[in-house]
Each structure stands twice: as C-alpha cells, then as structure tokens.
Design a protein around this motif. Structure first.
Motif, PDB file in Angstrom:
ATOM      1  N   TRP A 131      -6.387  -5.706  -2.888  1.00 25.93           N
ATOM      2  CA  TRP A 131      -5.736  -6.343  -2.477  1.00 25.93           C
ATOM      3  C   TRP A 131      -4.343  -6.481  -3.003  1.00 25.93           C
ATOM      4  O   TRP A 131      -4.588  -6.669  -3.518  1.00 25.93           O
ATOM      5  CB  TRP A 131      -6.411  -8.209  -1.824  1.00 25.93           C
ATOM      6  CG  TRP A 131      -7.772  -8.195  -0.667  1.00 25.93           C
ATOM      7  CD1 TRP A 131      -8.658  -7.510  -1.191  1.00 25.93           C
ATOM      8  CD2 TRP A 131      -7.126  -7.799   0.509  1.00 25.93           C
ATOM      9  NE1 TRP A 131      -9.857  -7.568   0.070  1.00 25.93           N
ATOM     10  CE2 TRP A 131      -8.653  -7.716   1.318  1.00 25.93           C
ATOM     11  CE3 TRP A 131      -6.314  -8.915   0.607  1.00 25.93           C
ATOM     12  CZ2 TRP A 131      -9.541  -8.706   2.353  1.00 25.93           C
ATOM     13  CZ3 TRP A 131      -6.587  -9.113   2.657  1.00 25.93           C
ATOM     14  CH2 TRP A 131      -8.083  -9.327   3.212  1.00 25.93           C
ATOM     15  N   ARG A 132      -3.029  -6.496  -2.229  1.00 25.53           N
ATOM     16  CA  ARG A 132      -1.803  -6.196  -2.094  1.00 25.53           C
ATOM     17  C   ARG A 132      -1.305  -8.649  -2.034  1.00 25.53           C
ATOM     18  O   ARG A 132      -1.577  -8.591  -1.243  1.00 25.53           O
ATOM     19  CB  ARG A 132      -0.782  -5.995  -1.317  1.00 25.53           C
ATOM     20  CG  ARG A 132      -0.728  -4.508  -2.623  1.00 25.53           C
ATOM     21  CD  ARG A 132      -0.174  -3.705  -1.883  1.00 25.53           C
ATOM     22  NE  ARG A 132      -0.391  -2.747  -2.504  1.00 25.53           N
ATOM     23  CZ  ARG A 132       0.191  -2.004  -3.628  1.00 25.53           C
ATOM     24  NH1 ARG A 132       0.400  -2.473  -4.137  1.00 25.53           N
ATOM     25  NH2 ARG A 132      -0.333  -0.658  -3.225  1.00 25.53           N
TER      26      ARG A 132
ATOM     27  N   HIS B 286       7.874   4.185   0.142  1.00 28.75           N
ATOM     28  CA  HIS B 286       6.313   3.886   0.071  1.00 28.75           C
ATOM     29  C   HIS B 286       6.148   2.993  -1.351  1.00 28.75           C
ATOM     30  O   HIS B 286       4.993   2.022  -0.917  1.00 28.75           O
ATOM     31  CB  HIS B 286       5.257   4.322   1.318  1.00 28.75           C
ATOM     32  CG  HIS B 286       4.872   5.379   0.792  1.00 28.75           C
ATOM     33  ND1 HIS B 286       6.043   6.338   0.360  1.00 28.75           N
ATOM     34  CD2 HIS B 286       4.128   6.030  -1.419  1.00 28.75           C
ATOM     35  CE1 HIS B 286       5.123   7.605  -1.166  1.00 28.75           C
ATOM     36  NE2 HIS B 286       4.635   7.066  -1.108  1.00 28.75           N
TER      37      HIS B 286
ATOM     38  N   TYR C 276      -4.477  -6.441   2.803  1.00 26.87           N
ATOM     39  CA  TYR C 276      -5.768  -5.247   1.910  1.00 26.87           C
ATOM     40  C   TYR C 276      -5.129  -3.826   2.736  1.00 26.87           C
ATOM     41  O   TYR C 276      -4.482  -3.520   3.405  1.00 26.87           O
ATOM     42  CB  TYR C 276      -6.870  -5.522   2.846  1.00 26.87           C
ATOM     43  CG  TYR C 276      -8.161  -4.073   2.236  1.00 26.87           C
ATOM     44  CD1 TYR C 276      -8.506  -4.470   0.755  1.00 26.87           C
ATOM     45  CD2 TYR C 276      -8.686  -3.179   3.540  1.00 26.87           C
ATOM     46  CE1 TYR C 276      -9.142  -4.034   0.634  1.00 26.87           C
ATOM     47  CE2 TYR C 276      -9.584  -2.263   2.654  1.00 26.87           C
ATOM     48  CZ  TYR C 276      -9.746  -2.645   0.873  1.00 26.87           C
ATOM     49  OH  TYR C 276     -10.914  -1.909   0.813  1.00 26.87           O
ATOM     50  N   ASP C 277      -5.312  -3.094   1.556  1.00 27.74           N
ATOM     51  CA  ASP C 277      -4.452  -1.930   1.588  1.00 27.74           C
ATOM     52  C   ASP C 277      -5.464  -0.779   2.096  1.00 27.74           C
ATOM     53  O   ASP C 277      -6.665  -1.057   0.646  1.00 27.74           O
ATOM     54  CB  ASP C 277      -3.508  -1.104   0.125  1.00 27.74           C
ATOM     55  CG  ASP C 277      -3.404  -0.114   0.071  1.00 27.74           C
ATOM     56  OD1 ASP C 277      -3.626   0.826   0.911  1.00 27.74           O
ATOM     57  OD2 ASP C 277      -2.391   0.083  -0.509  1.00 27.74           O
TER      58      ASP C 277
ATOM     59  N   THR D 266      -6.125   2.394   1.909  1.00 32.88           N
ATOM     60  CA  THR D 266      -5.831   3.302   1.475  1.00 32.88           C
ATOM     61  C   THR D 266      -6.244   3.005  -0.023  1.00 32.88           C
ATOM     62  O   THR D 266      -6.953   4.648  -0.325  1.00 32.88           O
ATOM     63  CB  THR D 266      -4.452   3.686   1.721  1.00 32.88           C
ATOM     64  OG1 THR D 266      -4.057   4.329   2.744  1.00 32.88           O
ATOM     65  CG2 THR D 266      -5.187   5.492   0.321  1.00 32.88           C
ATOM     66  N   SER D 267      -5.952   2.239  -0.480  1.00 33.72           N
ATOM     67  CA  SER D 267      -6.086   2.229  -2.151  1.00 33.72           C
ATOM     68  C   SER D 267      -7.383   1.244  -2.353  1.00 33.72           C
ATOM     69  O   SER D 267      -7.942   1.275  -3.576  1.00 33.72           O
ATOM     70  CB  SER D 267      -5.045   1.754  -3.128  1.00 33.72           C
ATOM     71  OG  SER D 267      -4.450   2.771  -2.819  1.00 33.72           O
TER      72      SER D 267
END
Length: 424
Positions: free
Chosen positions: A128-129, A7, A121-122, A124-125
């Motif tokens: 945005w990536r 990951h 959109y992540d 968990t964190s």
C-alpha cells in the motif's frame, strides 16, 4: 545525464517511509483500540491523524453536556476498563480523559497534523502507498509530503468523520441569521432568549434542543421523518442491557415489540406531539439501515410542556424566518443543523471492492472488518464503541499472525532491530 524513468518520478518527489507493520489511519477510539491490541501482540505500526489530538470528534466537535448513551462497561476499549469511580454514563470530559490514559498506557504516539491524501494498493509490489501532507490550522497546506509504504492498511476513521450539511432553499442566500452544524455547538449560553430552529431529531437534535431549554432559549425542532424514541433505562435498567439480554433468547422482531411496549409504558404516546414511529422496529432499523433510535434523557418532557416545539419539514428559508411544507412560517434567530455525519473514506481510499461509495464496508457486520490485499476496517459496524473494539481485536490478531510468520521467515536474512520504519 541519466533521466529517471517516469514511473519512478512520483516515488522520489517526496520522502518515502517503509513501515515494518500496518499503517493505521485515524486516532479515534477505533484506531487507539487497534493500536493497543497490536502493541500487545508486539507488532509495530504507524498511526496517522489529521487533527492535533486523539479523538478529535470527541474533543473538538461535541457539545459540553454530552455523555455516553450506554453504560460504561459497553463502551470500554480492549485491555483497559473505565476507572471504578466513573459514573454509569461517563461525561465527555471523563471519556476523553479515559482515551488519553489509554493511549499513554499502551504507548501509542500518533503522527498528528498528518492528512492522508490518497491510499492506493500497488498490486505489482503487493504494498500500500499512503500519501500524506502536513496540516496547518485545520487545512492541508501541501507541505511536508510523505509517502508511507506498508503491507497492511487499517482504516479507522469511523462512520462520523465528516459533517453532513444539506442544501436547503434560501438558507445561505435569504435567511441572514447564524447557521452552524451541531459539531460546532458547545452550549446554549449564547442563545439565551433566542428562537432557534434545530434541524434534525436524532440523539444530537434532541440533546441540543434540551440544552437550549436549559439556557432559556426557545427551540423548535424539525421532525421530517419517523423516528424511534426509547427511554435510556427501562424500569431502572439500561435499555441496551435489556435488549442485549432478550436477544440471547428471542428473535429481533419479538424483542422490538417488547421494547416498544416498554417504551410506551415509560414514555407514553409520542405521536400526539408530532413524532411518528417507523413501521419497522428499532433494532431491525439499526441492523439493516444503521438508523439509531433516540435514547431519551429529558427532551420528551420538554416537548410535552411545549418548551421544545415540534415543526414539520422545511420548504424554504426567508429573511429572518422559515417556511414549512404545510405553509406555516416561523420567525427564528438562528439555525443549528443536527443533520449527522458521514464517512470520509471515499475521498482518499482508491479502492472500490471492499468499501461502498458511502464509505462503509459492503459486507455487513460481523464480517465487514477484513478486505483483500491487507485492507482492514475498524469502527464501521454501526454498533458503537463495542463494535469498534470487536473489530480491533480481530484485526490485530489477523495482522499479528501474518507479521510473525514473515518475521520468522526473514529474520535469518535481516539484522534484528526494533525500528518500525525505514526512510529513503
């Protein structure tokens, strides 16, 4: 040898950039307006643009005779009016000049030739990536991949990012003549003396047909559906100004009736020329379906004189000619598709709660500017430049409030600096 967990591998396969503020996708009027408002709030940002210039739609994909359809005071961006010497309806060249001066005034420097491949959109964190690659010659070449990481994402690519090209029987296989979209059309110079079929009767179709007449071409315009045609001015006053004034006191349905009466007084009956009006009023159609009425700047006069011929829907194309749904055929030399544009958001934004599959926000105006998880939309109001400016102001204020709160909370733990991005 230590193996990197699966990951983490995509993260280190490309250069990653942390943005200490929002990422704005698009350097057209909507993106520039958002950037200027953020600058005024002291919020840093990164602006990504696929083309090699600002406002590429205006600079590269519009015809030479284009002018703003509305008075300039309704088209200016936040914090900077048009120069006083500009005419009531600025030309394409003047508007581009205004946008370039706007970007310089607020120190906006987009990252050009940067194509956004995906934005995810992540959860968990809570970030945005935004994956990008370098563009060369108008196409993504897969090189120079960069992933921008941010807490806020502003989608400012607009409603008209991609051309719409319909599939018409025989157009590519049988016709054999020149076929272009209106975004490739510049002027009628190369069409002198030629028979040109213009597919579409919106503002672009009407103006392209009018321009072809000015260069002694012989345009025929396809009118398949009903359309509202209004004068650009009613008794010397902008139709937009008249409508906006009446809407302050009267319901939409009544304003629509008054506008149609005024249109009849100014333009006369248009049905006898093959143009039918919709059953719903022009403002109601604009607000509900986003269908913009045509503002006439001279095309109707050419239709009355026969210089622009109105033809029905297309059945198929044959070598050097077109067959219509009524069985008639017409010899033509070229085809110009004035068939409109669409949003490109579904191609790259991995999100389905805020945006629909058409690439427009699901929530109607005036509440379609803010989604969840730091996602914003600017320039999707179906209300032109004034709507984009309204979105930009609200978006910048909302982001600035959160950014300043976070800065206030963390500055005692972090060194103070002015850099917008960090790389790793």
């Amino acid at each position: 040898m230590v193996r990197m967990p699966d990951h983490f591998q995509p993260l280190f396969a490309r250069r990653s950039v942390w943005v200490n503020g929002p990422v704005i996708v698009g350097a057209g009027p909507a993106g520039l307006a958002t950037g200027a408002c953020l600058k005024q709030q002291g919020v840093p940002f990164v602006m990504l643009e696929k083309a090699d210039c600002i406002a590429s739609l205006w600079q590269r994909r519009t015809y030479d005779r284009l002018k703003l359809h509305l008075p300039k005071r309704f088209c200016e961006l936040p914090r900077m009016p048009f120069p006083p010497h500009y005419p009531q309806y600025p030309s394409k060249r003047q508007f581009v000049e205004y946008l370039e001066n706007y970007a310089n005034e607020f120190g906006i420097t987009p990252n050009f030739n940067t194509c956004v491949q995906s934005a995810v959109y992540d959860a968990t964190s809570g970030i945005w990536r935004v994956r990008t690659c370098h563009v060369q010659g108008g196409a993504a070449n897969g090189g120079g991949e960069v992933e921008y990481i941010c807490k806020w994402l502003v989608v400012a690519t607009g409603e008209n990012a991609e051309k719409v090209v319909p599939e018409i029987d025989g157009l590519n296989e049988n016709f054999g003549g020149k076929v272009i979209h209106a975004c490739e059309y510049k002027s009628g110079e190369e069409y002198r003396g030629k028979k040109v079929l213009v597919v579409g009767c919106g503002n672009s179709g009407m103006e392209v047909s009018l321009d072809l007449c000015d260069f002694d071409a012989k345009p025929s315009m396809v009118v398949r559906n009903s359309v509202h045609v209004l004068p650009r001015e009613i008794f010397g006053i902008s139709t937009y100004v008249v409508a906006a004034f009446l809407l302050r006191w009267l319901p939409v349905w009544l304003v629509d009736k008054l506008l149609l009466i005024c249109a009849w007084l100014e333009l006369g009956s248009i049905q006898k020329y093959g143009i039918k009006r919709p059953a719903m009023g022009p403002l109601y159609l604009k607000n509900t379906l986003g269908r913009t009425p045509v503002l006439d700047i001279g095309a109707l006069e050419k239709i009355r004189s026969g210089d622009i011929r109105i033809v029905p829907g297309i059945k198929r194309f044959l070598p050097g000619k077109v067959e219509f749904v009524n069985g008639e055929t017409l010899d033509i030399d070229a085809v110009i598709l004035a068939t409109g544009y669409k949003s490109n958001v579904p191609y790259w934004l991995r999100e389905s709660d805020f945006f629909s599959n058409t690439g427009l926000p699901k929530t109607p105006f005036p509440n379609g500017w803010k989604g969840k998880s730091g996602l914003y939309a600017v320039g999707f109001t179906r209300r032109g430049l004034s709507g984009a400016s309204m979105d930009a102001v609200k978006t910048a204020q909302d982001i600035a409030k959160m950014w300043k709160e976070e800065t206030k909370t963390t500055k005692q733990f972090m060194p103070r600096h002015r850099r917008c991005i960090s790389q790793f």
